[in-house]
Design a protein around this motif. Structure first.
Motif, mmCIF file in Angstrom:
data_model
loop_
_atom_site.group_PDB
_atom_site.id
_atom_site.type_symbol
_atom_site.label_atom_id
_atom_site.label_comp_id
_atom_site.label_asym_id
_atom_site.label_seq_id
_atom_site.Cartn_x
_atom_site.Cartn_y
_atom_site.Cartn_z
ATOM 1 N N LEU A 1 169.730 97.121 50.492
ATOM 2 C CA LEU A 1 170.863 97.443 49.913
ATOM 3 C C LEU A 1 170.413 96.964 48.270
ATOM 4 N N ASP A 2 169.786 95.877 48.061
ATOM 5 C CA ASP A 2 169.464 95.129 47.060
ATOM 6 C C ASP A 2 168.303 96.113 46.277
ATOM 7 N N GLU A 3 167.200 96.742 47.035
ATOM 8 C CA GLU A 3 166.281 97.542 46.578
ATOM 9 C C GLU A 3 166.928 98.730 46.195
ATOM 10 N N LEU A 4 167.982 99.302 46.579
ATOM 11 C CA LEU A 4 168.611 100.432 46.168
ATOM 12 C C LEU A 4 169.446 100.260 44.689
ATOM 13 N N ILE A 5 170.118 98.964 44.689
ATOM 14 C CA ILE A 5 170.568 98.686 43.547
ATOM 15 C C ILE A 5 169.408 98.453 42.483
ATOM 16 N N GLU A 6 168.397 97.737 42.787
ATOM 17 C CA GLU A 6 167.333 97.919 41.799
ATOM 18 C C GLU A 6 166.876 99.304 41.257
ATOM 19 N N ASN B 1 168.795 102.260 41.650
ATOM 20 C CA ASN B 1 169.769 102.988 40.994
ATOM 21 C C ASN B 1 170.750 102.673 39.951
ATOM 22 N N GLY B 2 170.364 101.427 39.661
ATOM 23 C CA GLY B 2 171.061 100.583 38.662
ATOM 24 C C GLY B 2 172.707 100.742 38.732
ATOM 25 N N ASP B 3 173.534 101.254 37.893
ATOM 26 C CA ASP B 3 174.908 101.021 38.183
ATOM 27 C C ASP B 3 175.717 102.062 38.927
ATOM 28 N N ASP B 4 174.685 103.226 39.557
ATOM 29 C CA ASP B 4 175.425 104.201 40.107
ATOM 30 C C ASP B 4 175.781 103.855 41.486
ATOM 31 N N TRP B 5 176.756 103.170 41.953
ATOM 32 C CA TRP B 5 177.172 102.779 43.111
ATOM 33 C C TRP B 5 177.371 103.847 44.073
ATOM 34 N N THR B 6 177.619 105.089 43.660
ATOM 35 C CA THR B 6 178.015 106.280 44.544
ATOM 36 C C THR B 6 176.555 106.542 45.311
ATOM 37 N N SER B 7 175.588 106.499 44.297
ATOM 38 C CA SER B 7 174.135 106.879 44.861
ATOM 39 C C SER B 7 173.600 105.523 45.822
ATOM 40 N N ILE B 8 173.629 104.368 45.456
ATOM 41 C CA ILE B 8 173.347 103.131 45.996
ATOM 42 C C ILE B 8 174.059 103.266 47.419
ATOM 43 N N LEU B 9 175.430 103.565 47.495
ATOM 44 C CA LEU B 9 176.024 103.417 48.725
ATOM 45 C C LEU B 9 175.581 104.620 50.013
ATOM 46 N N GLN B 10 175.392 105.763 49.217
ATOM 47 C CA GLN B 10 175.078 106.927 49.811
ATOM 48 C C GLN B 10 173.421 106.801 50.498
ATOM 49 N N GLN B 11 172.886 106.219 49.528
ATOM 50 C CA GLN B 11 171.324 105.991 50.434
ATOM 51 C C GLN B 11 171.208 104.995 51.153
#
Lengths: 448, 448
Positions: free
Chosen positions: A324-329, A331-341
């Motif tokens: 999850l932390d790598e996906l935050i890194e 995707n930045g602020d795009d939480w829809t993409s972060i959670l989807q991925q």
């Protein structure tokens, strides 16, 4: 855009997640159903030690805790197999220098909570989740100790409240199209103790995970820093040899003396413990979806509870946090993409480790006592030594190769097992097992 | 020993069960979450007509209701297949004289409630089950209309409260080792209406179940006594052709005119209905155990919710009641044995019809439009005619053979389908299909 994030559950995964998120600058609050284990005595029931391996360590490393935790862990380099005749055989887990770590659940959890608070995370205890409705943005807790906590709105909620997640249940009740599955294996477990010896030493080899494999059931033991071992009996609920059949102290005594003769002298209080300690059950939980928009996500056991036989429950939950932390890194602020991925990546891996864990029960309780299986392990170890990239034993993929996904490990493991099944049928394999031509033939069959 | 029995849910299964039990002399109370449909208007959402077939009729016969219900049912002798070019093909369901019955859910349920009350069953409405703990013998309801009902103790509780059973959820929450699975298919459904014609007649052939098979989705229509048809669109939630894609009236109009050209002129209000009627989802529920000692049992959809594509949901629930009654006959007052045998018999059948129902969706929406499949059906019908005991088409086993268990039908269906897959690959099968030698060869392959 910094967020107000609420995490439900201050267990191992919730606490680690809060550190990751607060390090990213978010405001994080944790609501925990139990009391503060740093101040109150923990209730029994959950296993007191765990096997921390490379996936878990990698996730701890990123928050700077790996070295500190390794210092309070006991390396276990392999399995110490206790046969019914009293003979002991040692099976290394991996290559020289590879090992898993016996660590105290409580100590690790308390360190994670301390670090979380140092990063500004607020943890509220005795807070039971009673309502969670991501669509209506309603999140309610009942304080079970009578203290009134100001309620807060959250931009994003993580449910890290374990296998019997109250948050997940709310989710299941309120939202349509939630696929859910929970299934129990036929065995339960009970914890017993091997104390330190009279002169204050470990009663058995310390750097090993001890197993008494007995086909349909087994006893295992992991070392603790206080020179004790925590033993766990995994045992059928019903049937010929089962919890159901051991009714009296004599039943228990006769069974243990016959079945685990070398363990009995080391467990002075086992009969009392057998009747005092709870018999717990073992559940697997699979569900989907894990997320809703950019508002809600399940993580750790709440998303994918598994049986303990691969020692990966905590490691998998920690890996959820790292991914999850790598996906935050990324995707930045795009939480829809972060959670989807996050869901796309982790759902197949959660399913895979659940299946691997079930399969490993058979391996531990039954196959570790089989000479053919031991020879297979020896051949696979040799292949790994000679072709370290092309042949990685399934156990090593899961335990020592944190960059191989669980789903990939499951697939490669199946493929390798099919090859080895044929190899083990070869005549004279007992003599020819170390033949370089044979090794070359095996490696030719590997598909990548 | 007569018992105080509580049934949760006054739906089709709960009402029928109460009649069976009161005829055996037990004191039966039903608690129903909704209001009394005989006095209040039913809310929309559940399908308004159902296909009653031989299993359901057999169960109704035993309480003397079969003939009365057949009088208010409409026989459907086969499938009327509406092709995209407007051509219509008729596929009989079984042999001459075999048919299924379109019946109104509401009418049937009200008749069952009336009969139950005539047998002394008390039905309490607006009673929502809030606590059920068979071990502690606690059973609590919340009256949602504000009326106070004296609470009662029960010797035995049946949960007949449907796919989303509140009683089952209580059970799951309070008791360990409950295996549970719910999964949704990717399609949802929406009801639409074909009214009677201006001159007061059915707008299509009345004695058929109409299907517009379109591969990934389908429209179906069942006749009602008031000369209308209730249509149901089974349609993906997401994807190229899906609920997700039909956003505007123009979207819906274009899609329907292109896809169901002969249905559109018959549905004057379909565009309005499409946006007004709910989109519902379709769940399968499997769980275990269904019973606890001699105290508690799940029955009907609460035990085994299935998708509607085999028209067996109600029939299966009614069969649960009939089988249970036969076990009461056999075991007398020994409720531990009755419930144990009920579970042992019905669990594999519930699982089987759940799987059969999922498979039948593919058959209805896709295979019914395939000439090869139609030929296969024709061959199987001929085999059944010539060898009525040795070859019974899978559909007939489920629908017209109430003495073949669902689990047996699933097994025999698989075996027959494997044989037919090979037969349909034969060259010139289009010409040779009615060759007696071929039929003999096929029958030789049947294993019993």
């Amino acid at each position: 855009m910094k967020k107000n994030i609420t995490i439900i559950g201050a267990g191992l995964v919730g606490s680690l997640l809060s550190i990751y998120l607060s390090k990213r600058g978010h405001t994080v609050r944790i609501y925990e159903r139990r009391g503060d284990m740093r101040k109150e005595k923990m209730s029994a029931g959950r296993s007191i030690n765990l096997a921390l391996s490379d996936r878990g360590l990698l996730a701890l490393e990123k928050v700077g805790l790996a070295e500190e935790i390794k210092k309070i862990s006991i390396p276990m380099h392999g399995r110490s197999i206790h046969n019914p005749d009293g003979n002991i055989a040692f099976q290394p887990y991996g290559k020289e220098g590879q090992y898993i770590n016996s660590v105290s659940r409580g100590t690790l959890n308390m360190k994670l909570m301390d670090l979380a608070e140092q990063h500004g995370v607020q943890i509220f205890f005795h807070e039971k989740c009673t309502t969670l409705d991501w669509e209506k943005d309603v999140l309610e807790f009942e304080n079970t100790s009578g203290v009134s906590i100001p309620s807060s709105k959250a931009d994003l909620v993580f449910a890290a409240d374990g296998a019997f997640s109250a948050a997940r249940l709310q989710h299941q009740l309120r939202h349509d199209k939630f696929n859910y599955q929970q299934y129990y294996i036929d065995c339960g477990y009970k914890e017993l103790t091997i104390p330190a010896t009279a002169d204050g030493n470990f009663a058995m080899e310390v750097n090993a995970l001890h197993i008494w494999p007995r086909k349909d059931y087994m006893l295992i033991a992991l070392p603790n820093l206080d020179k004790t071992f925590t033993c766990t009996l995994f045992f059928p609920f019903e049937g010929e040899a089962s919890f159901d059949k051991l009714k009296t102290e004599t039943d228990v005594k006769n069974f243990f003396e016959k079945t685990f003769p070398d363990a009995v002298p080391l467990m002075p209080d086992y009969i009392n413990e057998f009747f005092t300690n709870p018999t717990s059950s073992l559940v697997t939980v699979k569900c989907f979806p894990w997320i809703r928009e950019d508002k809600f996500a399940l993580i750790g056991d709440a998303a994918h509870a598994i049986v303990p036989f691969f020692g990966q429950g905590m490691n998998c939950g920690f890996e959820d946090c790292r991914v999850l932390d790598e996906l935050i890194e990324k995707n930045g602020d795009d939480w829809t993409s972060i959670l989807q991925q996050y869901q796309t990546l982790r759902k197949p891996d959660g399913d895979a480790i659940a299946d691997l864990a079930i399969n490993n029960f058979t391996e531990m309780r039954d196959r570790t006592a089989d000479p053919i299986f031991l020879l297979q392990k020896k051949i696979e170890a040799r292949l790994h030594e000679k072709y370290p990239e092309k042949w990685i034993p399934a156990y090593s993929q899961v335990t020592f190769s944190p960059h191989i996904r669980y789903s990939e490990a499951l697939k490669r493991g199946h493929m390798q097992e099919a090859i080895m099944q044929d190899v083990m049928k070869l005549e004279n394999i007992g003599e020819t097992w170390d033949n370089p031509d044979l090794h070359e033939q095996i490696i030719q069959q590997v598909q990548h």
